[in-house]
Structures are given as structure tokens and as C-alpha cells.
Design a protein around this motif. Structure first.
Motif, PDB file in Angstrom:
ATOM      1  N   LYS A 138      10.720  12.419   7.784  1.00 33.63           N
ATOM      2  CA  LYS A 138      11.857  12.956   7.037  1.00 33.63           C
ATOM      3  C   LYS A 138      11.383  13.967   5.988  1.00 33.63           C
ATOM      4  O   LYS A 138      11.991  14.117   4.924  1.00 33.63           O
ATOM      5  CB  LYS A 138      12.633  11.822   6.362  1.00 33.63           C
ATOM      6  CG  LYS A 138      13.268  10.831   7.331  1.00 33.63           C
ATOM      7  CD  LYS A 138      14.322  11.498   8.205  1.00 33.63           C
ATOM      8  CE  LYS A 138      15.015  10.495   9.114  1.00 33.63           C
ATOM      9  NZ  LYS A 138      16.029  11.135   9.984  1.00 33.63           N
ATOM     10  N   THR A 139      10.310  14.654   6.302  1.00 31.35           N
ATOM     11  CA  THR A 139       9.724  15.608   5.360  1.00 31.35           C
ATOM     12  C   THR A 139      10.719  16.705   5.000  1.00 31.35           C
ATOM     13  O   THR A 139      11.405  17.249   5.866  1.00 31.35           O
ATOM     14  CB  THR A 139       8.474  16.265   5.966  1.00 31.35           C
ATOM     15  OG1 THR A 139       7.571  15.250   6.374  1.00 31.35           O
ATOM     16  CG2 THR A 139       7.806  17.175   4.969  1.00 31.35           C
ATOM     17  N   MET A 140      10.750  17.064   3.700  1.00 28.35           N
ATOM     18  CA  MET A 140      11.511  18.224   3.253  1.00 28.35           C
ATOM     19  C   MET A 140      10.636  19.031   2.307  1.00 28.35           C
ATOM     20  O   MET A 140      10.038  18.480   1.377  1.00 28.35           O
ATOM     21  CB  MET A 140      12.805  17.827   2.540  1.00 28.35           C
ATOM     22  CG  MET A 140      13.538  19.028   1.937  1.00 28.35           C
ATOM     23  SD  MET A 140      15.108  18.613   1.155  1.00 28.35           S
ATOM     24  CE  MET A 140      16.124  18.265   2.578  1.00 28.35           C
ATOM     25  N   HIS A 141      10.542  20.324   2.570  1.00 30.23           N
ATOM     26  CA  HIS A 141       9.826  21.230   1.674  1.00 30.23           C
ATOM     27  C   HIS A 141      10.864  21.952   0.825  1.00 30.23           C
ATOM     28  O   HIS A 141      11.801  22.550   1.348  1.00 30.23           O
ATOM     29  CB  HIS A 141       9.007  22.239   2.476  1.00 30.23           C
ATOM     30  CG  HIS A 141       7.967  21.605   3.349  1.00 30.23           C
ATOM     31  ND1 HIS A 141       6.698  21.310   2.915  1.00 30.23           N
ATOM     32  CD2 HIS A 141       8.024  21.189   4.636  1.00 30.23           C
ATOM     33  CE1 HIS A 141       6.006  20.755   3.897  1.00 30.23           C
ATOM     34  NE2 HIS A 141       6.799  20.669   4.944  1.00 30.23           N
ATOM     35  N   MET A 142      10.702  21.895  -0.500  1.00 29.26           N
ATOM     36  CA  MET A 142      11.667  22.498  -1.414  1.00 29.26           C
ATOM     37  C   MET A 142      10.976  23.539  -2.283  1.00 29.26           C
ATOM     38  O   MET A 142       9.913  23.282  -2.857  1.00 29.26           O
ATOM     39  CB  MET A 142      12.292  21.416  -2.301  1.00 29.26           C
ATOM     40  CG  MET A 142      13.271  21.944  -3.341  1.00 29.26           C
ATOM     41  SD  MET A 142      14.782  22.638  -2.621  1.00 29.26           S
ATOM     42  CE  MET A 142      15.602  21.130  -2.096  1.00 29.26           C
ATOM     43  N   PHE A 143      11.599  24.722  -2.381  1.00 30.72           N
ATOM     44  CA  PHE A 143      11.055  25.806  -3.192  1.00 30.72           C
ATOM     45  C   PHE A 143      12.138  26.257  -4.174  1.00 30.72           C
ATOM     46  O   PHE A 143      13.240  26.612  -3.770  1.00 30.72           O
ATOM     47  CB  PHE A 143      10.637  26.979  -2.301  1.00 30.72           C
ATOM     48  CG  PHE A 143       9.765  26.561  -1.136  1.00 30.72           C
ATOM     49  CD1 PHE A 143       8.401  26.404  -1.286  1.00 30.72           C
ATOM     50  CD2 PHE A 143      10.332  26.305   0.105  1.00 30.72           C
ATOM     51  CE1 PHE A 143       7.614  26.017  -0.218  1.00 30.72           C
ATOM     52  CE2 PHE A 143       9.559  25.910   1.183  1.00 30.72           C
ATOM     53  CZ  PHE A 143       8.179  25.765   1.017  1.00 30.72           C
ATOM     54  N   THR A 144      11.828  26.230  -5.475  1.00 30.78           N
ATOM     55  CA  THR A 144      12.812  26.571  -6.497  1.00 30.78           C
ATOM     56  C   THR A 144      12.212  27.556  -7.497  1.00 30.78           C
ATOM     57  O   THR A 144      11.005  27.804  -7.520  1.00 30.78           O
ATOM     58  CB  THR A 144      13.288  25.322  -7.257  1.00 30.78           C
ATOM     59  OG1 THR A 144      12.201  24.814  -8.060  1.00 30.78           O
ATOM     60  CG2 THR A 144      13.760  24.239  -6.307  1.00 30.78           C
TER      61      THR A 144
ATOM     62  N   GLU B 184      18.817  29.018  -9.736  1.00 27.91           N
ATOM     63  CA  GLU B 184      19.716  30.074  -9.282  1.00 27.91           C
ATOM     64  C   GLU B 184      19.565  30.326  -7.782  1.00 27.91           C
ATOM     65  O   GLU B 184      20.531  30.653  -7.093  1.00 27.91           O
ATOM     66  CB  GLU B 184      19.425  31.363 -10.047  1.00 27.91           C
ATOM     67  CG  GLU B 184      20.268  32.552  -9.614  1.00 27.91           C
ATOM     68  CD  GLU B 184      19.847  33.847 -10.293  1.00 27.91           C
ATOM     69  OE1 GLU B 184      20.385  34.904  -9.924  1.00 27.91           O
ATOM     70  OE2 GLU B 184      18.966  33.799 -11.180  1.00 27.91           O
ATOM     71  N   PHE B 185      18.348  30.132  -7.284  1.00 25.35           N
ATOM     72  CA  PHE B 185      18.053  30.340  -5.868  1.00 25.35           C
ATOM     73  C   PHE B 185      16.990  29.336  -5.457  1.00 25.35           C
ATOM     74  O   PHE B 185      16.001  29.148  -6.155  1.00 25.35           O
ATOM     75  CB  PHE B 185      17.544  31.775  -5.651  1.00 25.35           C
ATOM     76  CG  PHE B 185      17.049  32.058  -4.254  1.00 25.35           C
ATOM     77  CD1 PHE B 185      17.939  32.254  -3.221  1.00 25.35           C
ATOM     78  CD2 PHE B 185      15.686  32.144  -3.987  1.00 25.35           C
ATOM     79  CE1 PHE B 185      17.491  32.537  -1.934  1.00 25.35           C
ATOM     80  CE2 PHE B 185      15.219  32.424  -2.710  1.00 25.35           C
ATOM     81  CZ  PHE B 185      16.127  32.621  -1.680  1.00 25.35           C
TER      82      PHE B 185
END
Length: 275
Positions: A19-25, A33-34
Motif C-alpha cells: 500500500k505504498t504511497m509516495h507524497m511530494f509537497t 498549495e501544490f
């Protein structure tokens, strides 16, 4: 099965689900904002891409308040069929906006089917800057299952084709790469070109100049795509190599473009200059 992360590889027990999720903020705390998230989702046995996308849209409509599907378009990720959903919904008094690209992954050895999901989220409607950022990320995607090396064959350090055309926007600090002249003219707004908002170059970085060949009912406003690009040796203009410092974002305008970053373009131009 083997699992590959940025810094390590490990064997996952068969009973564990990935259930891997890569998150970039943009920030460490609070809403961004993105942001971009990449994850995998289980598909049903004989799911087609369109069936998966339709079911995902239906699930999002059920789960998200005031969900509105804006568009569904066909596209490619690394020359692989994909679908992009664009939609919005309400959250904590805000209207969230999301673009989500979906492509199907090859079946695993166990016969399981999964989809790769890459979603960009904005707190407000997407600006040109964030659209270009996400388009650049999608254009740079290289799917792992397509990257098996050919024994005895060295990777090319200059993946661009001779027909590649570059378009540089100094105002947006963005460099676009297109497969050829025709694609560059079709995908770059003619009115902006007429007002010199874009600078064009061929694969060697030589300047190209727009020549407007048709007008709209005799007025000064041209129809989109009514110009061609040509070399004009008599007009002194800086090369792409000299202006590359103005670009801080790279966008591959076509799946046929095998460049994925400004560094790739720099290496290509350096090699061309040495040759």
C-alpha cells in the motif's frame, strides 16, 4: 516478492499487501498549495484501463463531497496508454482540484493486476505553473518494467531525436521539448508566439524563427497553428545553450521525446558543441 525503494530493496512476505504511497509537497506542515502523490491500486481480474478509470471516478463521487468530474482524457505515460481524470470537490470550506493520471501495470507472477495512480492536488484551480510542473513530471515518467537493460548495449546519453524542437518561455522559466516542428506549432499558442513570448530552437540549439503564413480574415490576429518555424541565419540570436540558464522547469510535450530534465538537455547540447 522483491520491493524496491529509493534507498533499499527487501523481500516482502507473500501475505503482505503493498500500500505504498509516495507524497511530494511544498511544505513540511499544513496544507500545500501544490502536492503530488503516487500510489498503486488493486484492479479487478480482467479490468481494462477505461473500466478501472470509470470505477475510480464513481468511487470518488461517492466518497468526496460535491464531487464534480471536469474531464476525462486519453494520454500516454512512457508510451503506455493512460487516462487522466480532472475533478474538484469540497473540503473544509475549500474547493480542492486534482488531476490524476492512471495506467495499468503488467500482471504479477501471481496473476494480480494493479494500476499506477499519479495525482496532483491544488488548493485552488491549477495555474499555468502547476499544470506545467505536473505535465513535466508525467512527461519524465519511466516505467520500471520497460527499463530492462539490453546486454552489451550502453544507454544513450543523448536521447533526443534530430527532429526535436525546444520552446523556451523566459516569463514562465519553462523549457518545452516537442517531437518535431509540427507538434511545436500546434501546441504553442500562436498569439503568444506573435508577441515573442516564446523562443524556439532545433535539436542542436540553433534558433528557429516563427513565420506567420496565414491571417484570420485579413486581420493581425492569426489562427492557432498558422505559423511555421524556420532558420534565419541573417538574424543574430542567442543559442539555446546560451539561454538555458533561464529555464528552471522542463516539460516533455510528447511521449516521443526521450529527454526528462534540463540536465539531459544540457548534456545533449554540450555533446553537440563538442562534435
Amino acid at each position: 516478492m522483491p520491493y524496491h525503494a529509493n534507498y533499499a530493496t527487501l523481500e516482502l512476505p507473500a501475505q503482505l499487501k503493498n500500500k505504498t504511497m509516495h507524497m511530494f509537497t511544498l511544505s513540511d506542515d499544513g496544507p500545500s498549495e501544490f502536492s503530488v502523490a503516487m500510489s498503486q491500486a488493486d484492479a479487478q481480474g480482467n479490468d481494462s484501463l477505461i473500466n478501472f478509470a470509470q470505477r475510480l471516478a464513481a468511487e470518488l463521487e461517492q466518497a468526496l463531497p460535491a464531487f464534480r468530474l471536469i474531464s476525462t482524457i486519453e494520454r500516454t505515460l512512457d508510451d503506455t496508454p493512460a487516462i487522466e481524470l480532472s475533478y474538484c470537490w469540497h473540503s473544509d470550506g475549500n474547493t480542492m482540484h486534482q488531476r490524476q493520471a492512471i495506467t495499468m501495470l503488467p500482471r504479477t507472477e501471481a496473476g494480480d493486476v494493479q494500476a499506477l495512480l499519479i495525482a496532483a492536488t491544488c488548493l485552488k484551480p491549477f495555474t499555468d505553473e502547476w499544470n506545467a510542473a505536473f505535465d513535466g513530471m508525467l512527461g519524465s515518467i519511466k516505467l520500471r518494467h520497460k527499463m530492462a537493460p539490453v546486454i552489451g548495449e550502453a544507454a544513450s546519453t543523448v536521447p533526443a531525436r534530430a527532429s526535436t524542437v525546444f520552446a523556451l518561455s523566459e516569463r514562465r522559466r519553462t523549457l518545452h521539448a516537442f517531437a518535431d516542428h509540427d507538434e511545436a506549432c500546434r501546441k504553442t499558442d500562436a498569439h503568444e508566439v506573435e508577441h515573442e513570448a516564446w523562443a524556439f530552437f532545433d535539436a542542436a540549439g540553433t534558433p528557429l524563427h516563427p513565420n506567420f503564413v496565414a491571417s484570420d480574415n485579413g486581420t493581425s490576429r492569426r489562427k492557432a497553428g498558422s505559423y511555421v518555424l524556420e532558420k534565419r541565419p541573417e538574424r543574430a540570436a542567442p543559442t539555446l545553450r546560451a539561454q538555458l540558464y533561464q529555464a528552471s522547469m522542463f516539460v516533455a510535450g510528447s511521449a516521443a521525446v526521450r529527454l526528462s530534465s534540463i540536465a539531459d538537455v544540457q548534456a545533449m547540447l554540450d555533446q553537440s558543441a563538442e562534435g
